[in-house]
Design an enzyme around this catalytic site. Structure first.
Site, PDB file in Angstrom:
ATOM      1  N   SER A  14       0.828  -1.204   0.000  1.00  0.00           N
ATOM      2  CA  SER A  14       0.000   0.000   0.000  1.00  0.00           C
ATOM      3  C   SER A  14       0.864   1.256   0.000  1.00  0.00           C
ATOM      4  CB  SER A  14      -0.907   0.022   1.234  1.00  0.00           C
ATOM      5  OG  SER A  14      -1.741  -1.108   1.275  1.00  0.00           O
ATOM      6  N   GLN A  15       0.259   2.337  -0.486  1.00  0.00           N
ATOM      7  CA  GLN A  15       0.903   3.658  -0.464  1.00  0.00           C
ATOM      8  C   GLN A  15       1.191   4.049   0.988  1.00  0.00           C
ATOM      9  OE1 GLN A  15      -1.657   6.462  -2.384  1.00  0.00           O
ATOM     10  NE2 GLN A  15      -0.430   8.232  -1.773  1.00  0.00           N
TER      11      GLN A  15
END
Ligand code: SAH
Length: 213
Positions: free
Chosen positions: A64-65
Site C-alpha cells: 500500500s501507499q
C-alpha cells in the site's frame, strides 16, 4: 539486505510529505522513519521505495501507499501493547508499522506464496508478529479475540460480521469498503451491540477475496 544513510534521508523526506498531507500521529511517523521500506519490495523498485506510492509485490498484489498505511494506522489509534489483527499481510510493511509502535500483531494472508515469503522475511528484519496465519480474513481470528484494533488492508465488498464481533468494547475496526473504489470506514465498538461508524473518503485497494482453499 542493506539499509543506508541515503535510504534514511529519503525516509525523512517521506515523513515530511506525510506530515504535509495531514498525518499527525507521532508514533506512526516514527515507525515510518525507521522501517526500511525498500527491503519490502522487489529490488527493481528500490529507487522508488520512498515515494508516496503503492507498488506491485508478488502474486499480483501491492504494497500500500505510505499515506494509506499511515492514515489507517492513525485511525486505529494504536498504543504499545495493543492487540491488533491485520487482514492482508501482503509484503508485511503494515505489520512492521504496527510492530514498531509496540503492538501485538496477528496477521492473516490468503495467498500462500505471499504468506510463505513474508513469514520468512519479517523475522529476518527483527519484526516478530505474535502469529502469521495462512487463511481467510473474512472469518477474523476467533480464538485470539477480542482485539483492540482490526485493520483490513484489502478492499472489502461488505463489512464482515465476525470482524465487528471480535472487537473489545472501545476497540476499532478500520476497513476500506466498496468494489471499484472504497470508502475508508471506522467502526468503534460502544457496547455489545452498538458501533459508531465514521467515513473518511475514497481509497483504492486490491480486492478482499473470498477463501479459495
Ligand atoms: N498490508 C499489506 C497490503 C497488501 S495488499 C502490505 O502492507 O503490504 C492486500 C493483501 O490482502 C494481499 O496480499 C491479498 O492477498 C490479501 N487478501 C485479500 N483477500 C484476503 C482475505 N480474504 N483474507 C486474507 N488476506 C486477503
Amino acid at each position: 539486505m542493506k539499509d543506508s544513510l541515503k535510504h534514511q534521508g529519503m525516509r525523512n523526506k517521506l515523513v515530511q510529505t506525510l506530515e504535509s498531507k495531514g498525518i499527525k500521529d507521532k508514533r506512526v511517523l516514527a515507525a515510518i522513519a525507521n522501517i526500511p521500506r525498500h527491503l519490502f519490495m522487489d529490488s527493481s523498485f528500490e529507487d522508488h521505495a520512498y515515494q508516496d506510492k503503492a507498488f506491485p509485490i508478488a502474486a499480483d498484489q501491492t504494497i500500500s501507499q505510505p499515506y494509506t498505511v499511515a492514515f489507517q494506522t492513525e485511525l486505529l489509534e494504536v498504543a504499545p501493547g495493543d492487540k491488533i489483527l491485520e487482514i492482508g499481510t501482503g509484503s508485511g510493511y503494515q505489520s512492521a508499522v504496527l510492530l514498531e509502535i509496540g503492538a501485538l500483531v496477528y496477521t492473516i494472508e490468503r495467498q500462500h506464496e505471499l504468506f510463505k515469503k513474508t513469514s520468512r522475511f519479517l523475522p529476518k528484519l527483527g519484526y516478530k508478529p505474535k502469529r502469521m496465519i495462512f487463511g481467510d480474513g473474512y472469518k477474523g481470528l476467533e480464538e485470539e479475540a477480542p482485539f483492540h484494533g482490526i485493520i483490513v488492508t484489502a478492499g472489502a465488498p461488505f463489512v464482515p460480521k465476525p470482524l465487528l464481533s471480535q472487537l473489545k468494547i472501545g476497540g476499532k475496526l478500520v476497513i476500506p469498503v466498496g468494489d471499484e473504489v472504497q470508502v475508508m470506514t471506522r467502526f468503534v465498538r460502544k457496547s455489545a451491540t452498538e458501533f459508531e461508524k465514521t467515513e473518511y473518503g475514497d481509497f483504492r485497494f486490491v480486492p478482499m477475496l473470498e477463501d479459495k482453499n
